[in-house]
Structure formats: C-alpha cells, structure tokens
Design an enzyme around this catalytic site. Structure first.
Site, short mmCIF file in Angstrom:
data_model
loop_
_atom_site.label_atom_id
_atom_site.label_comp_id
_atom_site.label_asym_id
_atom_site.label_seq_id
_atom_site.Cartn_x
_atom_site.Cartn_y
_atom_site.Cartn_z
N ASP A 1 -5.24 9.16 10.07
CA ASP A 1 -3.82 8.88 10.22
C ASP A 1 -3.28 9.50 11.50
OD1 ASP A 1 -3.58 7.47 7.87
OD2 ASP A 1 -3.20 9.25 6.67
N GLU B 1 0.85 -1.18 0.00
CA GLU B 1 0.00 0.00 0.00
C GLU B 1 0.89 1.23 0.00
OE1 GLU B 1 -2.91 0.33 3.05
OE2 GLU B 1 -3.67 -1.70 2.78
#
Length: 265
Positions: A59, A48
């Site tokens: 995040d 990824e």
C-alpha cells in the site's frame, strides 16, 4: 451463482468492465466509512474494504494515510465486520471483498475467522501476504463456506505459475498491473498491460480477471477491455483531501466513482 460472479455476469451483459472500489474500513471513522460505502455502491459493482493495518506490504501513501486515520480512531477488526454487517443490512446487493493480512486471521484462527466472514455476509477475501501455494488450504476452507478466495498475479509471475494459480482460483483473479505500491503513477502503457492481461485471460476464458494498481480517472478508459478494474488510492486520496478542506468526503468520493463508472460505459 455467487454474488461476485453475478456482478461480473451483469457487467459482461452490459459489455463493460466491472468497477471495483477500495476504501479502508473506518476511514475516517466507523460512521463516515459506512456512509461512503453505501453511497459509492450506487455506482460500484463490487466493493473492496481494507482492514486498517500499520505495516502494509504494497500500500502506497494514500492508503496508508487512510489506515492511519482509522487506527487513530480506534478501529478494530470487530468494527470492520460491523461495517460489513450494517452495509448488508441496508439491503445492498453489491458483493463485499475484505482485503487484509494473514496475521489478523491467524490471531482469530482460520475457521473462526471464516465463520465470522460468513455470518456477516463477506463474499470474498484477499490476503496479501498469503501467496500461492501456501494459501491452498485456507482457500479450500473459504470455498467450503461459499467465500471466494482471490488469488494475486503480477508482471513477474511465470506462465507456469499463473496456470496453477488460475486452476485453483475461485470467482476472480487480481492482476497487479505493475511493480509498484498502490497509488503509483502508471509506469507501463495500457497497451502492454492489456497484452499481459490477455495472456492471463487466455489461460482460462471463464475466469474473471481484474486489473489493479495505477488506475485513475485518467487511465481507466484505456483499460476497459478487462473484466474488471480496481480503484483505491484515488478514493483514499479524495477522502484525505476532503477532510483537509473540511468538506464532505461522502459526496466527493461518490462523485469520483460516478465519473469512473461513466468512463467505462
């Protein structure tokens, strides 16, 4: 068969989960990012790659630091595609999944963005802020071009909604293991995560379900009954640590991925 499905077929034949790695494109620069990607692909089954972004949704600090370094060094969307292109040109057979946000895609235009992905060999897309069912139209466009659109489910996703998501999913579904940002300490037991995972898996046993969030060298072995496991923050953290110590992040990150792989064999 898609490259993503082939990767899962191979790991299932070996009776182990697929190892998915996540790094931010361009961290800490384009050249080094590509070197890291090529190196960790020796042990990762699926790679990824995150678009660096200054307003992330889920995040945590480690990935934000990686994104900040990339943005500071001038990494643009075209550079992300260039990294994928160069990675694929190096005869790497590992699938590449790009992870980002819809506003980037919107600026390009759906069709244009998908065509660019196809041109440079992108195998899958995760668009964090384009949830189901709003993503159905975009997902269909991806499928027509042979690109897998990866759906997300979380601990709060209802069973009825999960059934609909899985029915419309492509090569894999990403299960967010806990209510947290990436890089957070695992807040629930591996047992409970696997219980939830099995409920999702039982809806359609043919779908590949991967688990992400809170997965480290300490926790990965306890979750190896899943189809796949995603590790990202631990790798971004190691890049930060290596740069501070003026060490080679390629070697250090690759060592972590190798150890992760050994723990799930």
């Amino acid at each position: 068969m898609s490259l993503i499905n082939s990767a899962f077929k191979e790991t299932k034949n070996k009776k182990r989960p697929a190892l998915l790695t996540y790094t931010v494109a361009g961290d800490n620069n384009k050249k080094k990012s590509l070197e890291i990607l090529k190196s960790i692909a020796k042990y990762a089954d699926i790679c990824e790659i995150g678009f660096p972004h200054n307003t992330p949704i889920a995040d945590g600090g480690q990935i934000q630091s990686s994104a900040y370094r990339a943005l500071k060094n001038g990494i643009k969307i075209k550079d992300v595609f260039s990294i994928v292109k160069d990675f694929k040109k190096s005869k790497q057979s590992k699938p590449v999944i790009l992870m980002g946000y819809y506003n980037m895609i919107y600026q390009y235009g759906d069709n244009n963005f998908i065509n660019i992905c196809k041109k440079f060999g992108v195998d899958g897309l995760i668009v964090v802020d384009l949830p189901y069912p709003e993503n159905k139209k975009f997902a269909k466009k991806c499928k027509k071009k042979g690109i897998s659109f990866i759906q997300l489910v979380s601990p709060t996703t209802s069973s009825s909604r999960i059934k609909k998501i899985i029915k419309d999913s492509h090569d894999m579904v990403y299960y967010i293991s806990m209510l947290s940002t990436t890089g957070g300490k695992l807040k629930v037991s591996s047992k409970k995560i696997l219980e939830r995972y099995r409920k999702i898996k039982n809806i359609n046993k043919n779908k590949n379900i991967v688990i992400g969030f809170g997965i480290t060298e300490k926790t990965i072995a306890s979750l190896k009954k899943a189809d796949g496991l995603v590790v990202g923050s631990a790798l971004c953290k190691e890049i930060t640590k290596s740069l501070k110590k003026r060490q080679n992040p390629v070697t250090n990150v690759t060592n972590i991925v190798r150890r992760l792989r050994n723990k799930i064999i």
